[in-house]
Design a protein around this motif. Structure first.
Motif: not given
Length: 276
Positions: A83-92
């Motif tokens: 699994a690869i996951m990443e939130f955008s900087p603002d968390g949206s």
């Protein structure tokens, strides 16, 4: 038997302080992929059939992201592997995908709505959001593993805006630093180098290190975390060793050991780990 999530407070580069605190036990089978939003409020955990979003404070599941519920570009079944996951900087938004099955998607965190599929071709290893929340660096690799390409994708326009070869072998990891002006890339096995790229000119400006395993030679390097407030990037390799670098001067600050499978929250103050 459940999977417990542990937090370690007061983590700081080079020296780890504080004690592990058991937080909560998951009632589903996690497979090792975890990440947190930049403000540390949401924890994403990869499971066999999707991604669970937890509120960090309580451990309660906010919602599930289930790729099986949407139309898939290839195979009809979905199982999360590598699994690869990443939130955008603002968390949206959150990007999640499987390196093994070469699939990746963008979701809206607030309501769990699917946004779009990412164009990753044969396969990918990592993603990193630019601070603008739109550009996304994707670490790609070719079938023969000899072409380590980084693709820059615009989330808003859903189009490729740049692409370049970063390593002779496949790229293991990517991380924007210094307000997105530079990109750090880590090479996979048989490469093991960490390069720093100037994104305005597209030129490589330095090589920080080469991770070499004593028995097998050059091995994968991972950019584990970046702390913008202190201008520090954490890079790990074989043997659970991590080095810390100042992104203003690119001087190495020190090394530390890391526990089993863990990730470091973007605030630089918290480890999160999974225990089976």
């Amino acid at each position: 038997e459940g999977i417990s999530v542990r937090f370690q407070d007061k983590m700081w580069p080079v020296e780890v302080q504080g004690a592990w605190v058991p937080a909560y036990t998951l009632n589903y089978a996690a497979n090792g992929g975890i990440t947190t939003s930049s403000d540390g409020s949401v924890l994403a955990v990869a499971a066999e059939d999707g991604v669970a979003l937890h509120g960090v404070a309580t451990g309660e599941i906010i919602r599930w992201l289930r790729p099986a519920d949407i139309e898939m570009p290839r195979q009809s079944t979905y199982v999360m592997r590598e699994a690869i996951m990443e939130f955008s900087p603002d968390g949206s938004r959150i990007v999640e995908g499987s390196a093994k099955f070469a699939q990746a998607r963008v979701w809206h965190v607030a309501d769990g709505a699917f946004d779009h599929h990412l164009p990753i071709g044969y396969g990918f290893q990592d993603v990193s959001f630019h601070p603008d929340g739109d550009r996304l660096a994707i670490a790609l690799y070719s079938p023969d593993g000899l072409n380590g390409t980084v693709r820059i994708w615009s989330v808003s326009s859903q189009a490729v805006v740049d692409e370049f070869v970063a390593h002779d072998r496949r790229v293991a990891s990517v991380q924007y630093v210094n307000e997105g002006r530079q990109l750090v890339t880590g090479g996979h096995n048989l490469d093991g180098r960490v390069h720093v790229w100037d994104m305005a000119s597209g030129q490589r400006i330095r090589t920080l290190l080469q991770n070499v395993h004593p028995k097998v030679g050059p091995s994968a390097t991972w950019i584990d975390a970046y702390y913008p407030s202190s201008a520090i990037v954490a890079i790990s390799g074989w043997g659970a060793h991590m080095s810390y670098w100042n992104t203003n001067t690119w001087a190495e600050l020190g090394k530390a050991s890391i526990p089993g499978y863990c990730m470091i929250a973007p605030d630089g103050l918290t480890y999160v780990a999974l225990d089976s």
